[in-house]
Design an enzyme around this catalytic site. Structure first.
Site, short mmCIF file in Angstrom:
data_model
loop_
_atom_site.label_atom_id
_atom_site.label_comp_id
_atom_site.label_asym_id
_atom_site.label_seq_id
_atom_site.Cartn_x
_atom_site.Cartn_y
_atom_site.Cartn_z
CB CYS A 74 -0.87 -0.03 1.25
SG CYS A 74 -1.94 1.41 1.38
CB CYS A 198 -5.13 3.81 -5.12
SG CYS A 198 -4.34 2.20 -5.10
N1 LIG Z 1 -6.09 -2.55 -1.99
C1 LIG Z 1 -4.73 -2.82 -2.49
C2 LIG Z 1 -3.68 -2.53 -1.41
C3 LIG Z 1 -3.69 -1.08 -0.99
C4 LIG Z 1 -3.35 -0.20 -2.13
C5 LIG Z 1 -3.61 1.30 -1.92
N2 LIG Z 1 -4.31 1.68 -0.73
C6 LIG Z 1 -2.33 2.09 -2.06
O1 LIG Z 1 -2.23 3.21 -1.54
O2 LIG Z 1 -1.40 1.59 -2.76
C7 LIG Z 1 -4.64 -4.28 -2.88
O3 LIG Z 1 -5.20 -5.13 -2.20
O4 LIG Z 1 -3.94 -4.55 -3.87
#
Ligand SMILES: N[C@H](CCC[C@H](N)C(=O)O)C(=O)O
Length: 257
Positions: A74, A198
């Protein structure tokens, strides 16, 4: 005994943060993580992050999606964890830590965290979309009506559909503003909804836009629903390295349950 919880957010991607250096948190209790992330019955967050001790580095990052399951890297959460580590006095203005996808370097100045992301050696250009992994899997496609389209339904269809199926992928919809500026909205796997930002997604969009020739810039501004991120990288024969994700990471509150 009461457990202390913190809340941080990076451009609207928000996280429950726990200082787990004493290993008191039950990591196998998926229901407890999902409860803590629940926006009605719990604290509410897109994810939950543990800060743990590491024998060789400043700390270790363990990341859980809001569904309670441990997940892949993340980017915004990593940036928030650096701010949290500084708040706890674990680091001063720079950090080296281990996450599920490897070792990350970071610096923090005021509330802005620069996080080095892993190198990206494989980008798949499928013409209708691009697929790449920036620590988490990302599907990237253009969406002209980015300010008004059914992201939850379209995002879910792609995330659960072939070729991603049950393992899934995060889904990013992008609109070009200029050679150095793109707007994106992301449907996040494991949140199963749009998030306001994200980090690995913004990184994926920046690299994808360069890879398909939409830009020749290697410093790109990404407008996300919750604010602005910047991604910079070097390119050496289609391999992306020295990749940095830069943006704010803010303390929200400290509480106990
Ligand atoms: N939900 C994503 C992980 C968190 C990604 C996101 N919150 C970021 O800031 O990179 C997954 O399961 O691939």
């Amino acid at each position: 005994m009461a457990q202390i919880f913190y809340k941080y957010q990076g451009t609207g991607n928000d996280f429950v943060m726990i200082d787990n250096r004493l290993q008191t948190f039950d990591k196998n209790n998926t229901k407890q993580v999902a409860f803590l992330c629940d926006r009605r019955f719990g604290i509410g967050a897109d994810g939950l992050i543990l800060l743990e001790n590491h024998s060789d580095y400043d700390f270790k990052m363990v990341y859980y999606n809001a569904d309670g399951n441990e997940s892949t890297m993340c980017g915004n959460g990593g940036r928030c964890l650096v701010a949290f580590a500084k708040h706890l006095g674990v680091i001063k203005d720079k950090a080296i830590f281990e996450a599920i996808d490897g070792i990350h370097h970071a610096t923090i100045k005021n509330d802005v965290v620069s996080l080095q992301m892993l190198d990206v050696d494989s980008v798949e250009d499928h013409k209708t979309h691009v697929f790449l992994n920036t620590g988490s899997p990302h599907h990237v496609q253009f969406e002209d009506k980015i300010e008004d389209f059914d992201i939850k339904n379209l995002g879910a269809k792609i995330r659960y559909g072939a070729p991603y199926n049950s393992e899934g992928s995060n889904v990013n919809f992008v609109k070009k503003i200029s050679d150095s500026n793109f707007r994106l909205r992301t449907y996040e796997r494991g949140v199963e909804d749009e998030t306001l930002s994200c980090g690995t997604g913004a990184t994926a969009v920046a690299i994808a836009m360069h890879y398909i020739g939409e830009t020749e810039k290697n410093t790109i501004d990404l407008d996300v629903e919750g604010g602005k991120l910047q991604v910079s990288f070097n390119v050496e024969n289609n391999s992306y390295n020295n990749v940095w994700l830069i943006g704010p990471a803010n303390f929200v509150f400290k509480g106990e349950i």
